[in-house]
Design an enzyme around this catalytic site. Structure first.
Site, PDB file in Angstrom:
ATOM      1  N   ASP A   1      -5.477  11.252   4.479  1.00 19.35           N
ATOM      2  CA  ASP A   1      -4.033  10.989   4.447  1.00 19.35           C
ATOM      3  C   ASP A   1      -3.645   9.790   3.575  1.00 19.35           C
ATOM      4  O   ASP A   1      -2.491   9.651   3.196  1.00 19.35           O
ATOM      5  CB  ASP A   1      -3.507  10.763   5.878  1.00 19.35           C
ATOM      6  CG  ASP A   1      -4.291   9.684   6.635  1.00 19.35           C
ATOM      7  OD1 ASP A   1      -5.188   9.061   6.031  1.00 19.35           O
ATOM      8  OD2 ASP A   1      -4.018   9.463   7.831  1.00 19.35           O
ATOM      9  N   HIS A   2      -4.596   8.940   3.215  1.00 21.66           N
ATOM     10  CA  HIS A   2      -4.243   7.720   2.479  1.00 21.66           C
ATOM     11  C   HIS A   2      -4.276   7.919   0.962  1.00 21.66           C
ATOM     12  O   HIS A   2      -3.303   7.694   0.269  1.00 21.66           O
ATOM     13  CB  HIS A   2      -5.212   6.590   2.844  1.00 21.66           C
ATOM     14  CG  HIS A   2      -4.886   5.901   4.140  1.00 21.66           C
ATOM     15  ND1 HIS A   2      -4.886   6.534   5.344  1.00 21.66           N
ATOM     16  CD2 HIS A   2      -4.564   4.603   4.404  1.00 21.66           C
ATOM     17  CE1 HIS A   2      -4.570   5.667   6.307  1.00 21.66           C
ATOM     18  NE2 HIS A   2      -4.373   4.488   5.763  1.00 21.66           N
TER      19      HIS A   2
ATOM     20  N   ASP B   1      -8.805   2.629  11.911  1.00 19.54           N
ATOM     21  CA  ASP B   1      -7.492   2.302  11.375  1.00 19.54           C
ATOM     22  C   ASP B   1      -6.757   1.496  12.439  1.00 19.54           C
ATOM     23  O   ASP B   1      -6.807   1.837  13.624  1.00 19.54           O
ATOM     24  CB  ASP B   1      -6.704   3.577  11.045  1.00 19.54           C
ATOM     25  CG  ASP B   1      -5.461   3.249  10.236  1.00 19.54           C
ATOM     26  OD1 ASP B   1      -5.465   3.473   9.016  1.00 19.54           O
ATOM     27  OD2 ASP B   1      -4.486   2.730  10.828  1.00 19.54           O
TER      28      ASP B   1
ATOM     29  N   ARG C   1       4.725  -2.325   8.300  1.00 16.42           N
ATOM     30  CA  ARG C   1       4.221  -3.551   7.653  1.00 16.42           C
ATOM     31  C   ARG C   1       5.053  -3.903   6.432  1.00 16.42           C
ATOM     32  O   ARG C   1       5.419  -3.016   5.664  1.00 16.42           O
ATOM     33  CB  ARG C   1       2.755  -3.377   7.225  1.00 16.42           C
ATOM     34  CG  ARG C   1       1.855  -3.371   8.423  1.00 16.42           C
ATOM     35  CD  ARG C   1       0.388  -3.385   8.079  1.00 16.42           C
ATOM     36  NE  ARG C   1      -0.304  -3.526   9.353  1.00 16.42           N
ATOM     37  CZ  ARG C   1      -1.509  -3.054   9.616  1.00 16.42           C
ATOM     38  NH1 ARG C   1      -2.198  -2.427   8.677  1.00 16.42           N
ATOM     39  NH2 ARG C   1      -2.045  -3.222  10.795  1.00 16.42           N
TER      40      ARG C   1
ATOM     41  N   SER D   1      -4.680  -4.692   8.712  1.00 13.90           N
ATOM     42  CA  SER D   1      -5.510  -3.494   8.649  1.00 13.90           C
ATOM     43  C   SER D   1      -6.911  -3.681   9.229  1.00 13.90           C
ATOM     44  O   SER D   1      -7.431  -4.788   9.302  1.00 13.90           O
ATOM     45  CB  SER D   1      -5.618  -3.105   7.179  1.00 13.90           C
ATOM     46  OG  SER D   1      -6.780  -2.395   6.919  1.00 13.90           O
TER      47      SER D   1
ATOM     48  N   ARG E   1      -9.448  -2.425   7.705  1.00 17.41           N
ATOM     49  CA  ARG E   1     -10.345  -2.157   6.572  1.00 17.41           C
ATOM     50  C   ARG E   1     -11.538  -3.115   6.585  1.00 17.41           C
ATOM     51  O   ARG E   1     -11.384  -4.321   6.412  1.00 17.41           O
ATOM     52  CB  ARG E   1      -9.580  -2.207   5.245  1.00 17.41           C
ATOM     53  CG  ARG E   1      -8.916  -3.516   4.929  1.00 17.41           C
ATOM     54  CD  ARG E   1      -7.980  -3.407   3.726  1.00 17.41           C
ATOM     55  NE  ARG E   1      -6.735  -2.746   4.100  1.00 17.41           N
ATOM     56  CZ  ARG E   1      -5.576  -2.909   3.458  1.00 17.41           C
ATOM     57  NH1 ARG E   1      -5.496  -3.664   2.384  1.00 17.41           N
ATOM     58  NH2 ARG E   1      -4.482  -2.294   3.883  1.00 17.41           N
TER      59      ARG E   1
END
Ligand code: MIC
Ligand code: SF4
Length: 645
Positions: A62-63, A117, A377, A539, A541
């Protein structure tokens, strides 16, 4: 017991279930998305179990969807083949944003969900204990290992009243952000209760738990009640429903009272999601762009209410309006209900069901103009435009601004409040899901030149010869550390992606952070980062730890850390150290050097470390690492520790 107590105790593997104590819990479900997924699965492959050991694991795309160059699709095919091989559901690109789709199709009240996520808590809206973590933690959970967390401090949010017209779930979480801010909530969970809960649908609850991530809490959760059953029934999943609530006399660490009837339309303005103002105070400011979408606010109801405002009207000539439906289910349903037609007729641009502009994949606003978004965000530059000005609002406010071209409180439009009800039946079909085959052992994994190996770290050295590579302030987000936008496509290639670590702090004509870090590393010294409060917001990440690790960073010294990022640092062998007095921060300038003799021994002996400056004076640092975390850091990261066993 609180609801959180009940779910954690039902999943407890080890540890003392007492706030602040480390506990291990069993994970029922995992989710990943493509931008964090490739590293997660490369690490999962390195762990070497033949098939996932969770009840359900799902890999979403989806990113990274723009597919400019082969990077994205290489990643997608890699992810699809790994999913088939190891028993993971695969959600193809175009099927929707992971959190929205997981809520629709997989999330179950009372289960534990670990997601690569930070917005995984979205599924707290259905009563799951849904926690965001770094990819390596997800890989370990898929291998059947428990997840280690600090037993949370549970804060109750007592909801009373009913949302007034034009006020929506987004305003609830914006109000909480204004009260609690983005700092200081590490180790807490927000648990909602009270008679106001039943006035909110599951997608509305999910908006609230989704953006709870911005508070820095471990997760947020709603009880599972009749409204939850209605939603699951409408999704043809009534059988997975079960009721779930805190005991009537549950003990909360503290209780926040929130009367829904007292709320009004709010907006969070750059640079932080907690910079919240009533929309009426901002009214009249010119708006150039409006985007309705993201995992926070792109449900069927959100798009329908925005369309109800736009019906028979047109988007202001100076505004670009974009719509990203949260899932393909929603896209198909708005196509059938006429909502899509209304958007098109009004002059909106329809983007695909994906993260899109929320992660800087297109949709960057013009310089010096206000972009109004229903996202979660507004960290500086995240939109793709340096010095951007982004307002985070509800779909109602967004649609009002799209019509008028200025910041607008929808209550002032004189439009009757549209009646939008939750569908009795959602459209359920699984065309874009690929279920795992019963036996994946013969599946060939797709590998490509743009997908590297996860880099290895060396064990923590005996002595730390530290050089301060960067001195920063408070609230450094993972977007500061590892930018997304055009660099997102490099997520599977650490040496390339590492070149843009701390990009936003680079100065024209001077060596970049990455160049300086490599120079320090090659000179036999160890790069460290000095920061203020709440380091690593945002995030999940893990690249914000992996790429600095690749550049030789051995420690981050800060006043405080955010949970997910702290775990990621440890997982990759970077020490999260704390200073107790601000004098230490003040005394160390960028490029300063200091030594921590026998750092390995000092770590094992206690929670204080003595560091020595070149002039002979010393200062102390401390840490909150558990014995297990010390082991991980000494080994140079979790993968090293596992392979040593
Ligand atoms: C985000 O909203 O920042 C992301 C992109 O979804 C991240 C994950 C990532 O950086 O890949 C998140 O929230 O964890
Ligand atoms: Fe995607 Fe944005 Fe949600 Fe992150 S916050 S998962 S980028 S929609």
């Amino acid at each position: 017991m609180t609801l959180v107590d009940k779910i954690i105790r039902a999943h407890l593997v080890s540890g003392d279930p007492r706030p602040g104590a480390p506990v291990e819990i069993q994970i029922d479900q995992t989710l990943t998305q493509d931008a964090t997924g490739t590293m997660t699965y490369l690490q999962f492959e390195a762990i070497g179990v033949p098939r996932v050991r969770t009840q359900c694991s799902v890999s979403y795309v989806d990113h990274n969807m723009l597919q400019q160059g082969p990077h994205n699709m290489n990643d997608h095919l890699y992810l699809q083949s790994v999913a088939a091989k190891y028993g993971i559901w695969f959600s193809k690109s175009g099927n929707g944003i992971c959190h929205q789709v997981h809520l629709e199709r997989f999330a179950v009240p009372g289960t534990t969900l670990l997601g690569a996520d930070s917005h995984t808590p979205t599924c707290g809206g259905i009563g799951a204990l849904a926690i965001g973590a770094g990819g390596l933690n997800i890989a370990l959970a898929m291998a059947g290992l428990p997840f280690t967390m600090l037993y949370p401090r549970v804060i109750g949010v007592h909801l009373t009243g009913t949302l007034p017209p034009w006020v929506s779930a987004k305003d609830v979480i914006l109000k909480l952000l204004s009260l609690l801010t983005t700092k200081g909530n590490v180790g807490c969970v927000l648990e909602y209760f009270g008679e106001g809960v039943r006035t909110l649908s599951v997608p509305q609850r999910a908006t609230i738990t989704n953006m709870g991530a911005e508070l820095g809490v471990t997760t947020s959760i709603f009880p599972s009640d009749e409204r939850t059953r209605e939603f699951m029934k409408a999704q043809a999943r009534a059988r997975a429903w079960k009721p779930l609530a805190a005991d009537p006399n549950a003990h909360y660490e503290r209780v926040i009272q929130l009367d829904l009837s007292s709320l009004e339309p709010l907006a969070a303005i750059s640079p932080s999601p907690d910079n919240v103002h009533p929309v009426r105070e901002l009214a009249g400011e010119k708006v150039s762009q409006v985007i309705i979408g993201s995992c926070t606010n792109s449900s069927y109801r959100d798009l329908s209410i925005a369309a109800a405002l736009l019906k028979g009207r047109r988007v202001h000539p100076d505004v670009s309006l974009m719509i990203t439906p949260g899932s393909r289910q929603i896209l198909q349903m708005i196509a059938r209900s006429g909502v899509l037609e209304t958007f098109i007729a009004a002059g909106a641009r329809i983007l695909e069901s994906a993260c899109g502009p929320c992660i800087g994949q297109g949709g960057a606003p013009a310089e010096g103009t206000l972009s109004v978004r229903t996202f979660n965000r507004n960290f500086p530059g995240r939109s793709g435009t340096p010095n951007d000005r982004v307002a985070l609002v509800s779909p109602e406010v967004a649609a009002a601004c799209a019509i008028t071209g200025v910041m607008t409180d929808p209550r002032t439009l004189g439009i009757p409040y549209p009646e939008v009800t939750e569908p009795k039946h959602y459209l359920v079909e699984k065309n874009m899901f690929i279920p795992p085959p019963p036996d994946g052992s013969q599946v060939q994994i797709f590998r490509a030149s743009t997908i590297g190996e996860p880099p290895k770290n060396s064990p923590l050295p005996p002595h730390l010869h530290a050089t301060v590579l960067l001195k920063t302030g408070d609230k450094i987000t993972t977007d500061h550390i590892m930018p997304a936008g055009p660099y997102l496509k490099l997520r599977s290639n650490i040496p390339e992606y590492a070149k843009v670590v701390f990009l936003c702090f680079n100065e024209p004509g001077k060596p970049t952070f990455a160049e300086r870090a490599l120079r320090v590393r090659d000179a036999g010294r160890h790069g460290v980062i000095l920061a203020g409060e709440s380091y690593g917001q945002g995030s999940s990440r893990e690249h914000a730890a992996i790429c600095p690790m690749y550049l030789g960073i051995k420690a981050v010294i800060a006043k405080s850390f955010e949970r997910i990022h702290r775990d990621n640092l440890i997982n990759f062998g970077i020490l999260p150290l704390l200073y107790t007095t601000h004098e230490v921060y003040d005394a160390l300038a960028q490029d300063a050097e200091f030594e921590i003799e026998d750092i390995r021994g000092q770590l094992q002996r206690g929670d204080r470390l003595v560091a020595r400056l070149p002039n002979g004076s010393s200062f102390s640092l401390h840490h909150t690492l558990t014995p297990r975390e010390i082991e991980v850091v000494l080994a140079g990261g979790m993968l090293n520790l596992l392979s040593a066993r």
